[in-house]
Structure formats: C-alpha cells, structure tokens
Design a protein around this motif. Structure first.
Motif, mmCIF file in Angstrom:
data_model
loop_
_atom_site.group_PDB
_atom_site.id
_atom_site.type_symbol
_atom_site.label_atom_id
_atom_site.label_comp_id
_atom_site.label_asym_id
_atom_site.label_seq_id
_atom_site.Cartn_x
_atom_site.Cartn_y
_atom_site.Cartn_z
ATOM 1 N N GLU A 110 0.952 -1.077 0.053
ATOM 2 C CA GLU A 110 0.106 -0.021 0.015
ATOM 3 C C GLU A 110 0.999 1.197 0.006
ATOM 4 N N ALA A 111 0.546 2.204 -1.036
ATOM 5 C CA ALA A 111 1.143 3.501 -1.079
ATOM 6 C C ALA A 111 0.214 4.476 -1.335
ATOM 7 N N PRO A 112 0.977 5.920 -1.176
ATOM 8 C CA PRO A 112 -0.045 6.907 -1.508
ATOM 9 C C PRO A 112 -0.789 6.798 -2.697
ATOM 10 N N SER A 113 0.135 6.303 -3.974
ATOM 11 C CA SER A 113 -0.331 6.342 -5.342
ATOM 12 C C SER A 113 -1.304 5.244 -5.736
ATOM 13 N N GLY A 114 -1.374 4.002 -4.851
ATOM 14 C CA GLY A 114 -2.247 2.649 -5.076
ATOM 15 C C GLY A 114 -1.828 1.668 -4.123
ATOM 16 N N THR A 115 -2.550 0.663 -4.365
ATOM 17 C CA THR A 115 -2.639 -0.602 -3.555
ATOM 18 C C THR A 115 -2.554 -1.762 -4.561
ATOM 19 N N ILE A 116 -1.650 -2.906 -4.068
ATOM 20 C CA ILE A 116 -1.629 -4.024 -4.720
ATOM 21 C C ILE A 116 -2.095 -5.167 -3.935
ATOM 22 N N TYR A 117 -3.173 -5.949 -4.529
ATOM 23 C CA TYR A 117 -3.828 -7.082 -4.126
ATOM 24 C C TYR A 117 -3.350 -8.174 -4.762
ATOM 25 N N LEU A 118 -2.993 -9.454 -4.178
ATOM 26 C CA LEU A 118 -2.845 -10.630 -4.727
ATOM 27 C C LEU A 118 -4.061 -11.570 -4.550
ATOM 28 N N GLU A 119 -4.312 -12.334 -5.736
ATOM 29 C CA GLU A 119 -5.269 -13.194 -5.629
ATOM 30 C C GLU A 119 -4.798 -14.489 -4.904
ATOM 31 N N LEU A 120 -5.338 -15.009 -3.774
ATOM 32 C CA LEU A 120 -4.789 -16.067 -3.015
ATOM 33 C C LEU A 120 -5.015 -17.452 -3.988
ATOM 34 N N ASN A 121 -6.336 -17.489 -4.646
ATOM 35 C CA ASN A 121 -6.587 -18.779 -5.230
ATOM 36 C C ASN A 121 -5.744 -18.857 -6.653
ATOM 37 N N SER A 122 -5.147 -17.893 -6.908
ATOM 38 C CA SER A 122 -4.276 -18.033 -8.231
ATOM 39 C C SER A 122 -2.904 -18.496 -7.950
ATOM 40 N N ILE A 123 -2.618 -18.474 -6.749
ATOM 41 C CA ILE A 123 -1.056 -18.895 -6.653
ATOM 42 C C ILE A 123 -0.575 -20.244 -7.115
ATOM 43 N N LYS A 124 0.465 -20.290 -7.828
ATOM 44 C CA LYS A 124 0.899 -21.801 -8.380
ATOM 45 C C LYS A 124 2.460 -21.878 -8.060
ATOM 46 N N SER A 125 2.938 -22.941 -7.774
ATOM 47 C CA SER A 125 4.257 -23.206 -7.690
ATOM 48 C C SER A 125 4.827 -23.440 -9.066
ATOM 49 N N LEU A 126 5.811 -22.668 -9.515
ATOM 50 C CA LEU A 126 6.364 -23.150 -10.694
ATOM 51 C C LEU A 126 7.883 -23.932 -10.822
ATOM 52 N N ARG A 127 8.516 -23.333 -9.493
ATOM 53 C CA ARG A 127 9.743 -24.066 -9.458
ATOM 54 C C ARG A 127 9.886 -24.280 -7.764
ATOM 55 N N ASN A 128 10.208 -25.473 -7.367
ATOM 56 C CA ASN A 128 10.425 -25.760 -5.984
ATOM 57 C C ASN A 128 11.531 -26.590 -6.124
ATOM 58 N N SER A 129 12.837 -25.985 -6.200
ATOM 59 C CA SER A 129 14.323 -26.505 -5.978
ATOM 60 C C SER A 129 15.038 -26.007 -5.121
ATOM 61 N N PRO A 130 14.835 -26.241 -3.920
ATOM 62 C CA PRO A 130 15.683 -25.441 -2.877
ATOM 63 C C PRO A 130 17.287 -25.122 -3.240
ATOM 64 N N PRO A 131 17.629 -23.941 -2.800
ATOM 65 C CA PRO A 131 17.027 -22.825 -2.400
ATOM 66 C C PRO A 131 16.146 -21.887 -3.205
ATOM 67 N N TYR A 132 15.924 -22.253 -4.391
ATOM 68 C CA TYR A 132 15.261 -21.523 -5.271
ATOM 69 C C TYR A 132 13.888 -21.900 -5.425
ATOM 70 N N TYR A 133 12.975 -20.896 -5.495
ATOM 71 C CA TYR A 133 11.619 -21.258 -5.789
ATOM 72 C C TYR A 133 11.112 -19.940 -6.699
ATOM 73 N N THR A 134 9.785 -20.448 -7.478
ATOM 74 C CA THR A 134 9.329 -19.383 -8.200
ATOM 75 C C THR A 134 7.777 -19.597 -8.075
#
Length: 128
Positions: free
Chosen positions: A38-62
């Motif tokens: 949240e900032a004076p110029s705007g706010t960013i919301y994340l849609e929780l149902n849309s989260i997908k794991s594309l990379r799960n190879s510790p220590p790197y994640y996407t």
C-alpha cells in the motif's frame, strides 16, 4: 435494422463488462484477496486462489500469481500475472546466520548493520 444491430451489439458487450473487479470486492474479501503493498498512489492485492508453484528446487523457488493494482491517480484497477522468485540463501535468517558465524567477534550492532546492508543489496525476492 440499424437499431436492432446496435441492441445486439450492446447485448454482446454485457458479459465483457461483468468481468471487471471493483475495489469494494477486493477490500471485502480478505480470504480471497490479500493486500500486499500500500502506497499513497495505489494498492496491490494478490489473488490467493491464483498462486501456483512453478519452481521448487531449494534454495530457489518461483511462484506465479494474479495481482490487482489499484491506481488512485487514474482511478483504475489493472490485473496482471506476476512471477515471484525467491532465493532462500538470501533470506534474513540465512544471512544473519552467515554474518554471525563469520563475524562472531563483532558487536550485535555491527552485525545488525551488516545484515541491513546485505538485505538492501539483495533481499532474495524479485518480481517479474
């Protein structure tokens, strides 16, 4: 005939306008939309149902997720899909452990300053 075509065209546009999201919907559904910035110029919301794991190879994640940017100056809401990259080697805990291990003779204050400097260089999270 022109009037009938105009009415038909308007009926075809109704489903397109229904797909828009409102600020009220973003704010009143915290179980579906998480405010992340949240900032004076705007706010960013994340849609929780849309989260997908594309990379799960510790220590790197996407992760991929849909975000909504509420822009107050232009009175608009923009939807986009973003990629979040995370390097666990650059996490606060990992960096702190490394600094303490390598600088055990330094004061807590000095170690803390070193940690802050490292996090300012690269906190391990990037956005695309």
């Amino acid at each position: 005939m022109k009037r009938m075509i105009t009415i038909l065209f308007m009926l075809l546009l109704i489903p397109l306008s229904c797909s828009a999201i409102s600020l009220e919907e973003l704010q009143s559904n915290p179980e579906q939309y998480e405010k992340i910035i949240e900032a004076p110029s705007g706010t960013i919301y994340l849609e929780l149902n849309s989260i997908k794991s594309l990379r799960n190879s510790p220590p790197y994640y996407t992760l991929q997720a849909k975000v909504y940017s509420v822009l107050y100056d232009t009175v608009a809401i923009a939807e986009s899909t973003r990629l979040f990259n995370y390097d666990d080697n650059r996490s606060t805990l990992s960096l702190l452990n490394k600094i303490v291990e390598e600088n055990s003779k330094r004061s807590f204050s000095e170690q803390n300053n070193m940690l802050l400097t490292e996090l300012e260089k690269d906190c391990g999270v990037s956005l695309r």
